[in-house]
Write an enzyme that holds these catalytic residues in place. Structure first.
Site, PDB file in Angstrom:
ATOM      1  N   SER A 137     -18.300  39.135  30.734  1.00 52.47           N
ATOM      2  CA  SER A 137     -19.303  38.781  29.713  1.00 52.47           C
ATOM      3  C   SER A 137     -20.626  39.374  30.138  1.00 52.47           C
ATOM      4  O   SER A 137     -20.831  39.655  31.329  1.00 52.47           O
ATOM      5  CB  SER A 137     -19.424  37.249  29.652  1.00 52.47           C
ATOM      6  OG  SER A 137     -20.563  36.872  28.905  1.00 52.47           O
ATOM      7  N   TYR A 150     -20.076  28.531  32.825  1.00 53.30           N
ATOM      8  CA  TYR A 150     -19.646  29.828  32.287  1.00 53.30           C
ATOM      9  C   TYR A 150     -20.312  30.973  33.066  1.00 53.30           C
ATOM     10  O   TYR A 150     -19.650  31.940  33.462  1.00 53.30           O
ATOM     11  CB  TYR A 150     -20.020  29.894  30.802  1.00 53.30           C
ATOM     12  CG  TYR A 150     -19.475  31.068  30.045  1.00 53.30           C
ATOM     13  CD1 TYR A 150     -18.196  31.026  29.481  1.00 53.30           C
ATOM     14  CD2 TYR A 150     -20.232  32.224  29.852  1.00 53.30           C
ATOM     15  CE1 TYR A 150     -17.693  32.096  28.760  1.00 53.30           C
ATOM     16  CE2 TYR A 150     -19.738  33.298  29.138  1.00 53.30           C
ATOM     17  CZ  TYR A 150     -18.471  33.234  28.584  1.00 53.30           C
ATOM     18  OH  TYR A 150     -17.972  34.297  27.864  1.00 53.30           O
TER      19      TYR A 150
HETATM   20  P1  NAD Z   1     -11.090  32.742  21.653  1.00 52.13           P
HETATM   21  O1  NAD Z   1     -11.402  31.282  21.717  1.00 52.13           O
HETATM   22  O2  NAD Z   1     -10.922  33.402  20.334  1.00 52.13           O
HETATM   23  O3  NAD Z   1      -9.809  33.063  22.535  1.00 52.13           O
HETATM   24  C1  NAD Z   1      -9.614  32.484  23.806  1.00 52.13           C
HETATM   25  C2  NAD Z   1      -8.137  32.590  24.160  1.00 52.13           C
HETATM   26  O4  NAD Z   1      -7.966  31.971  25.456  1.00 52.13           O
HETATM   27  C3  NAD Z   1      -7.220  31.825  23.197  1.00 52.13           C
HETATM   28  O5  NAD Z   1      -6.033  32.552  22.976  1.00 52.13           O
HETATM   29  C4  NAD Z   1      -6.918  30.540  23.955  1.00 52.13           C
HETATM   30  O6  NAD Z   1      -5.676  29.942  23.605  1.00 52.13           O
HETATM   31  C5  NAD Z   1      -6.864  31.071  25.371  1.00 52.13           C
HETATM   32  N1  NAD Z   1      -6.995  29.990  26.346  1.00 52.13           N
HETATM   33  C6  NAD Z   1      -8.000  29.088  26.479  1.00 52.13           C
HETATM   34  N2  NAD Z   1      -7.700  28.218  27.450  1.00 52.13           N
HETATM   35  C7  NAD Z   1      -6.490  28.574  27.961  1.00 52.13           C
HETATM   36  C8  NAD Z   1      -5.645  28.061  28.976  1.00 52.13           C
HETATM   37  N3  NAD Z   1      -5.969  26.960  29.682  1.00 52.13           N
HETATM   38  N4  NAD Z   1      -4.469  28.679  29.203  1.00 52.13           N
HETATM   39  C9  NAD Z   1      -4.107  29.763  28.491  1.00 52.13           C
HETATM   40  N5  NAD Z   1      -4.862  30.300  27.513  1.00 52.13           N
HETATM   41  C10 NAD Z   1      -6.046  29.702  27.258  1.00 52.13           C
HETATM   42  O7  NAD Z   1     -12.267  33.432  22.500  1.00 52.13           O
HETATM   43  P2  NAD Z   1     -12.784  34.947  22.598  1.00 52.13           P
HETATM   44  O8  NAD Z   1     -14.189  34.948  22.105  1.00 52.13           O
HETATM   45  O9  NAD Z   1     -11.817  35.925  22.064  1.00 52.13           O
HETATM   46  O10 NAD Z   1     -12.899  35.071  24.188  1.00 52.13           O
HETATM   47  C11 NAD Z   1     -12.041  35.870  24.974  1.00 52.13           C
HETATM   48  C12 NAD Z   1     -12.734  36.211  26.268  1.00 52.13           C
HETATM   49  O11 NAD Z   1     -13.903  36.981  26.004  1.00 52.13           O
HETATM   50  C13 NAD Z   1     -13.207  34.989  27.077  1.00 52.13           C
HETATM   51  O12 NAD Z   1     -12.995  35.194  28.454  1.00 52.13           O
HETATM   52  C14 NAD Z   1     -14.693  34.943  26.779  1.00 52.13           C
HETATM   53  O13 NAD Z   1     -15.416  34.311  27.800  1.00 52.13           O
HETATM   54  C15 NAD Z   1     -15.003  36.415  26.681  1.00 52.13           C
HETATM   55  N6  NAD Z   1     -16.230  36.733  25.958  1.00 52.13           N
HETATM   56  C16 NAD Z   1     -16.375  36.351  24.661  1.00 52.13           C
HETATM   57  C17 NAD Z   1     -17.573  36.657  24.021  1.00 52.13           C
HETATM   58  C18 NAD Z   1     -17.825  36.272  22.586  1.00 52.13           C
HETATM   59  O14 NAD Z   1     -18.969  36.388  22.148  1.00 52.13           O
HETATM   60  N7  NAD Z   1     -16.821  35.857  21.823  1.00 52.13           N
HETATM   61  C19 NAD Z   1     -18.585  37.349  24.693  1.00 52.13           C
HETATM   62  C20 NAD Z   1     -18.383  37.724  26.003  1.00 52.13           C
HETATM   63  C21 NAD Z   1     -17.197  37.409  26.635  1.00 52.13           C
END
Ligand code: NAD
Length: 255
Positions: A137, A150
């Site tokens: 991130s 986080y």
């Molecule tokens: P999302 O909520 O759409 O997806 C998260 C995924 O992680 C889901 O499939 C969920 O089931 C899975 N997950 C959560 N807890 C779990 C567990 N205990 N065991 C197995 N699977 C689990 O979120 P996203 O925005 O697509 O985020 C994906 C990654 O990108 C994360 O690591 C997040 O920190 C990172 N990220 C997101 C953003 C953003 O703005 N959306 C920005 C920077 C980084």
């Protein structure tokens, strides 16, 4: 063709990466907690004509992570690419930050990256090829208030990335972290509501004044941009690109 594990591959950024990899012929193990994870996985297999299997492993449990990797090795043959993408968020001032959210965020966002890398390592080392791609991130590089767990976890992922790059270098294993700014996924939709409560603002104000305030390109990052970079990192062409923390954040970390 190569095989990839994508954790959190059944939602948001992970699903975008899964679709991109499938379109290029990768066989997949997708992991996630979505109730329809199996259907999402089979839909991708059908649409792109690849092999795809689903694992509902809870990444808070190291034993389940081991079994997930064993499942990939059993059902796909070997693991060439590991995308550590699953993650959760909790937004709260430090004195109210619930201990159980701290523990869960450290376990899922950071420790699972170590456990899954450890589980795929010996196979990658023996074959002389491996790609570990951590979805970190902008918060691996910068901090924001109300996100103590986080930010700590993502900075930890940055450290893990560098160590794995050093240890993997003699064996053709690369490890990199992609550091996105805000992407409009289910994780961020939930956060808009939380931030509105903490900052006592409307949701529109949160988007403008909190989230995109830090991104000079005043737009959410597209999932496809992250998926495209992940695909490059997985390729043979990226063999010299390792140990890097790569921002896709609309200029956030330039500040
Ligand atoms: P999302 O909520 O759409 O997806 C998260 C995924 O992680 C889901 O499939 C969920 O089931 C899975 N997950 C959560 N807890 C779990 C567990 N205990 N065991 C197995 N699977 C689990 O979120 P996203 O925005 O697509 O985020 C994906 C990654 O990108 C994360 O690591 C997040 O920190 C990172 N990220 C997101 C953003 C953003 O703005 N959306 C920005 C920077 C980084």
């Amino acid at each position: 063709m190569k095989n990839a594990i994508i954790t959190g591959g059944t939602s948001g950024i992970g699903l975008g990466i899964a679709t991109k990899f499938a379109s290029q012929g990768y066989n997949l193990l997708l992991n996630g907690l979505e109730k329809n994870g199996e259907e999402i996985t089979q839909e991708i297999a059908r649409e792109y004509g690849v092999r795809a299997v689903f694992s509902p492993a809870n990444l808070q449990q190291p034993e389940q992570i081991k079994r997930m990797v064993q499942q990939a090795e059993r059902e796909l043959g070997q693991v060439d690419v590991l995308v550590n993408n699953a993650g959760i968020q909790h937004v709260s001032p430090v004195e109210e930050f619930p201990e159980d959210r701290w523990d869960a965020i450290i376990a899922i966002n950071m420790s699972a990256t170590f456990h899954s890398a450890k589980a795929v390592w010996s196979g990658m080392k023996a074959r002389g090829f491996g790609r570990i791609i951590n979805i970190a991130s902008a918060h691996a590089l910068r901090a924001s208030e109300y996100k103590v767990a986080y930010v700590a976890a993502k900075h930890g992922v940055a450290g893990i990335t560098k160590v794995l790059a050093l240890e993997g270098a003699p064996y053709g294993i690369t490890c990199n972290a992609i550091c996105p700014g805000y992407v409009r996924t289910p994780l961020v939709e939930a956060q808009i509501a939380d931030q509105a409560r903490v900052h006592q603002m409307s949701e529109a104000e949160v988007i403008e004044k909190v989230m995109l305030k830090k991104q000079p390109v005043k737009q959410f990052v597209e999932v496809q941009a992250i998926a495209g970079l992940a695909l490059h990192l997985a390729s043979e062409a990226a063999s010299q690109l390792t140990g890097a923390l790569l921002p896709i954040d609309g200029g956030w970390s330039a500040q």
